[in-house]
Design a protein around this motif. Sequence first.
Motif, PDB file in Angstrom:
ATOM      1  N   GLN A 102       0.833  -1.204   0.000  1.00 14.92           N
ATOM      2  CA  GLN A 102       0.000   0.000   0.000  1.00 14.92           C
ATOM      3  C   GLN A 102       0.871   1.260   0.000  1.00 14.92           C
ATOM      4  OE1 GLN A 102      -2.573  -1.440   3.427  1.00 14.92           O
ATOM      5  NE2 GLN A 102      -4.091  -0.305   2.257  1.00 14.92           N
ATOM      6  N   ILE A 103       1.964   1.228   0.745  1.00 16.46           N
ATOM      7  CA  ILE A 103       2.868   2.373   0.783  1.00 16.46           C
ATOM      8  C   ILE A 103       3.531   2.573  -0.573  1.00 16.46           C
ATOM      9  CG2 ILE A 103       5.084   3.148   1.739  1.00 16.46           C
ATOM     10  CD1 ILE A 103       4.153   2.034   4.431  1.00 16.46           C
ATOM     11  N   ILE A 104       3.942   1.484  -1.205  1.00 18.06           N
ATOM     12  CA  ILE A 104       4.558   1.583  -2.532  1.00 18.06           C
ATOM     13  C   ILE A 104       3.574   2.187  -3.528  1.00 18.06           C
ATOM     14  CG2 ILE A 104       5.490   0.247  -4.465  1.00 18.06           C
ATOM     15  CD1 ILE A 104       6.654  -1.685  -2.400  1.00 18.06           C
ATOM     16  N   ALA A 105       2.299   1.782  -3.413  1.00 18.52           N
ATOM     17  CA  ALA A 105       1.274   2.339  -4.306  1.00 18.52           C
ATOM     18  C   ALA A 105       1.095   3.841  -4.056  1.00 18.52           C
ATOM     19  CB  ALA A 105      -0.056   1.600  -4.093  1.00 18.52           C
ATOM     20  N   LEU A 106       1.123   4.258  -2.794  1.00 17.12           N
ATOM     21  CA  LEU A 106       0.996   5.681  -2.473  1.00 17.12           C
ATOM     22  C   LEU A 106       2.183   6.483  -3.010  1.00 17.12           C
ATOM     23  CD1 LEU A 106      -0.351   5.474   1.190  1.00 17.12           C
ATOM     24  CD2 LEU A 106      -1.581   6.381  -0.789  1.00 17.12           C
ATOM     25  N   LEU A 107       3.354   5.839  -3.067  1.00 17.26           N
ATOM     26  CA  LEU A 107       4.531   6.505  -3.631  1.00 17.26           C
ATOM     27  C   LEU A 107       4.463   6.588  -5.150  1.00 17.26           C
ATOM     28  CD1 LEU A 107       7.444   4.905  -1.570  1.00 17.26           C
ATOM     29  CD2 LEU A 107       6.696   7.285  -1.473  1.00 17.26           C
ATOM     30  N   GLY A 108       3.597   5.771  -5.747  1.00 12.93           N
ATOM     31  CA  GLY A 108       3.533   5.707  -7.204  1.00 12.93           C
ATOM     32  C   GLY A 108       4.773   5.047  -7.777  1.00 12.93           C
ATOM     33  N   ALA A 109       5.375   4.138  -7.012  1.00 14.38           N
ATOM     34  CA  ALA A 109       6.624   3.497  -7.421  1.00 14.38           C
ATOM     35  C   ALA A 109       6.398   2.027  -7.745  1.00 14.38           C
ATOM     36  CB  ALA A 109       7.665   3.636  -6.305  1.00 14.38           C
ATOM     37  N   SER A 110       7.425   1.405  -8.293  1.00 12.88           N
ATOM     38  CA  SER A 110       7.392  -0.027  -8.561  1.00 12.88           C
ATOM     39  C   SER A 110       8.053  -0.767  -7.410  1.00 12.88           C
ATOM     40  CB  SER A 110       8.151  -0.342  -9.851  1.00 12.88           C
ATOM     41  OG  SER A 110       8.373  -1.741  -9.961  1.00 12.88           O
ATOM     42  N   HIS A 111       7.498  -1.919  -7.025  1.00  8.19           N
ATOM     43  CA  HIS A 111       8.085  -2.663  -5.909  1.00  8.19           C
ATOM     44  C   HIS A 111       9.437  -3.267  -6.276  1.00  8.19           C
ATOM     45  CE1 HIS A 111       6.025  -5.959  -8.108  1.00  8.19           C
ATOM     46  NE2 HIS A 111       7.005  -6.700  -7.629  1.00  8.19           N
ATOM     47  N   THR A 112       9.781  -3.254  -7.572  1.00  8.91           N
ATOM     48  CA  THR A 112      11.076  -3.797  -7.994  1.00  8.91           C
ATOM     49  C   THR A 112      12.165  -2.724  -8.080  1.00  8.91           C
ATOM     50  OG1 THR A 112      10.476  -3.525 -10.327  1.00  8.91           O
ATOM     51  CG2 THR A 112       9.975  -5.656  -9.297  1.00  8.91           C
ATOM     52  N   THR A 113      11.811  -1.464  -7.783  1.00 10.29           N
ATOM     53  CA  THR A 113      12.819  -0.398  -7.779  1.00 10.29           C
ATOM     54  C   THR A 113      13.957  -0.777  -6.833  1.00 10.29           C
ATOM     55  OG1 THR A 113      11.131   1.286  -8.224  1.00 10.29           O
ATOM     56  CG2 THR A 113      13.219   2.041  -7.264  1.00 10.29           C
TER      57      THR A 113
ATOM     58  N   GLU B 174      10.212  16.476   7.458  1.00 10.36           N
ATOM     59  CA  GLU B 174      11.147  17.492   6.991  1.00 10.36           C
ATOM     60  C   GLU B 174      11.372  17.365   5.489  1.00 10.36           C
ATOM     61  OE1 GLU B 174      15.264  19.553   8.592  1.00 10.36           O
ATOM     62  OE2 GLU B 174      14.699  17.553   9.293  1.00 10.36           O
ATOM     63  N   LEU B 175      11.525  16.132   5.019  1.00 10.60           N
ATOM     64  CA  LEU B 175      11.666  15.901   3.584  1.00 10.60           C
ATOM     65  C   LEU B 175      10.427  16.393   2.836  1.00 10.60           C
ATOM     66  CD1 LEU B 175      13.079  14.641   1.104  1.00 10.60           C
ATOM     67  CD2 LEU B 175      12.051  12.445   1.759  1.00 10.60           C
TER      68      LEU B 175
ATOM     69  N   PRO C 171       7.707  11.492  -2.689  1.00 12.52           N
ATOM     70  CA  PRO C 171       9.175  11.496  -2.651  1.00 12.52           C
ATOM     71  C   PRO C 171       9.740  10.391  -3.541  1.00 12.52           C
ATOM     72  CG  PRO C 171       8.221  11.465  -0.430  1.00 12.52           C
ATOM     73  CD  PRO C 171       7.117  11.189  -1.388  1.00 12.52           C
ATOM     74  N   HIS C 172      10.953  10.623  -4.046  1.00 15.55           N
ATOM     75  CA  HIS C 172      11.644   9.567  -4.774  1.00 15.55           C
ATOM     76  C   HIS C 172      11.900   8.417  -3.806  1.00 15.55           C
ATOM     77  CE1 HIS C 172      14.917   7.392  -6.770  1.00 15.55           C
ATOM     78  NE2 HIS C 172      14.474   7.944  -7.895  1.00 15.55           N
ATOM     79  N   PRO C 173      11.771   7.150  -4.235  1.00 17.69           N
ATOM     80  CA  PRO C 173      11.945   6.020  -3.320  1.00 17.69           C
ATOM     81  C   PRO C 173      13.238   6.065  -2.505  1.00 17.69           C
ATOM     82  CG  PRO C 173      11.010   5.236  -5.366  1.00 17.69           C
ATOM     83  CD  PRO C 173      11.319   6.688  -5.573  1.00 17.69           C
TER      84      PRO C 173
ATOM     85  N   VAL D 204      13.193   6.305   1.554  1.00 18.91           N
ATOM     86  CA  VAL D 204      13.782   5.283   2.419  1.00 18.91           C
ATOM     87  C   VAL D 204      14.807   5.894   3.365  1.00 18.91           C
ATOM     88  CG1 VAL D 204      15.319   3.272   2.413  1.00 18.91           C
ATOM     89  CG2 VAL D 204      13.305   3.316   0.925  1.00 18.91           C
ATOM     90  N   GLU D 205      15.632   6.816   2.854  1.00 16.91           N
ATOM     91  CA  GLU D 205      16.668   7.410   3.698  1.00 16.91           C
ATOM     92  C   GLU D 205      16.077   8.297   4.796  1.00 16.91           C
ATOM     93  OE1 GLU D 205      19.533   6.377   3.718  1.00 16.91           O
ATOM     94  OE2 GLU D 205      19.565   5.314   1.819  1.00 16.91           O
TER      95      GLU D 205
END
Length: 532
Positions: A223-234, A260-261, A304-306, A310-311
């Motif tokens: 669900q978090i990956i979907a909210l980021l609009g990212a691929s789980h294989t990134t 902050e980000l 945010p960019h994945p 993560v950082e």
Amino acid sequence: MNQMTPPPRVEIIPASAPFSEAQRSWLNGFFAGLLSDAPAALSAEQGAAVMEEDDGAPWHDQTMPIADRMKLAEGKPLRRKMMAAMAQQDCGQCGYNCNDYADALAGRTEPRLNLCVPGGKETARMLKALHEELEKAPAAGAAPMAKSAAEPVEASAPDPSTLGRSRDNPAPAIFLGRRLLNGKGSEKETWHMDFDLSGCGLDYVVGDSFGIFASNDLGHVDQIIALLGASHTTIVRGKTLREVLQHDVSLAPAPDSLFELMSYLTGGTHRAKARALAQGEDPDGDAATIDVMAALQKFPHVRPHPEAFVEALEPLQPRLYSISSSHNATPGKLSLTVDIVRYVVGSRKRHGLASSFLADRIQPGDQLKVYVQKAHGFALPEDPSVPIIMVGPGTGIAPFRAFLHDRKATRAPGKNWLFFGHQRSVSDFFYADELNEMKAEGFLTRLSLAWSRDSGEKFYVQDRMREVGRDVWTWLADGAHVYICGDAKRMAKDVERALVDIVAQYGARSTDEAVLFVGELKKKGRFQLDVY
């Protein structure tokens, strides 16, 4: 006087990127901190000041609010202030004891300021402020640079003799099963859980804690990956984004660094709100329940960019629990008594990480990564004939169940007195059958119970202690050791206050003298706390 040359400014975000100068400056600093070496180590003079000792760290009291602890630490060296900021007395979840963690932070060999799990955001914010003071201190000489946590180091093979003895070298254990300890009508959810250690050869003593490496729920991760609009294989950190979010980072609560980000990726009122949250404010009255997913939902236009996302998250920490069994009584088997925490975010009910993992996702036969954290002072008397008084409401009963089983298995002749309390006798009397059996056998000398919801007036363990105060004083006069396990914010304080009142009333002492008496019990190891 030698003048230090400031390091060159690191430019990672190009000038053409769609950020303001302030945004570029923050992002440059954010990523530079991940990629560069740590600041210079302390000079000899600074090291000497940091190592200055005090009178036993009186501010390092788990039951004391952080503001009071920091006030007691005023004027002390920075290392001691850092220790005062920590909320738990050597719980070990950070991988250090509190003293060594403070040393590592002050010596700049440990860059992570968010490892104090019991202290949470409150402690992390204070450590960040103190670390900023350290950064402002002049660095003398050409001391060698400390290694950055991001700098690769040559990995060495784990020492087989330390298997399961630290979080850095966990052992495999098999989950055997769970049983619900609450009865019908209870407002709580508490489970007894059993683990098989025979395959890994790990043992323990009563008073130790058990560390479990949980993982995040895969559905929650997706669900978090979907909210980021990212691929789980990134690929992030050499793994897929899905693997990193499941096993490496914490998804609750949302850290200040994430807000902050976000504040640099949005504008207007959203930016002001993100900044407020990053500074520990609560603009909407929901800060206490915002986890990582809720943070993304709260700022739906921020993606945010994945890698940056993560950082900005905190590392996933193992969870420590008081062991509620005895290796002498059940060799190769370990038990826990675990409260399941469920919380509401918006209109949805969610589990805390460890709750979800232990209550719902692991099944009998599953293998887990675990370790034993040795006790720091919370142990039975060396002389088995010494009487003990144990005060453990709720899941605070866990180490005392272990104490009783151990003393019974080793035929310890000392008397045993347990104070236990919870909400309702009919639904919240944990281990009632075995405790009543021990009482009937005469092994459990006294069992004093307190139920806060059985009648109109709330009645707690400290109230029961006062009610039998003369007998408590007699046991103390006979050399009894006193133990408290459970809530630090209220219960532990109230029980200690009751103990002081009992000493004053039945020991014919003034209140000040009674306080000193209880303090002496602590110094002699006759009054020990395991509170959280």
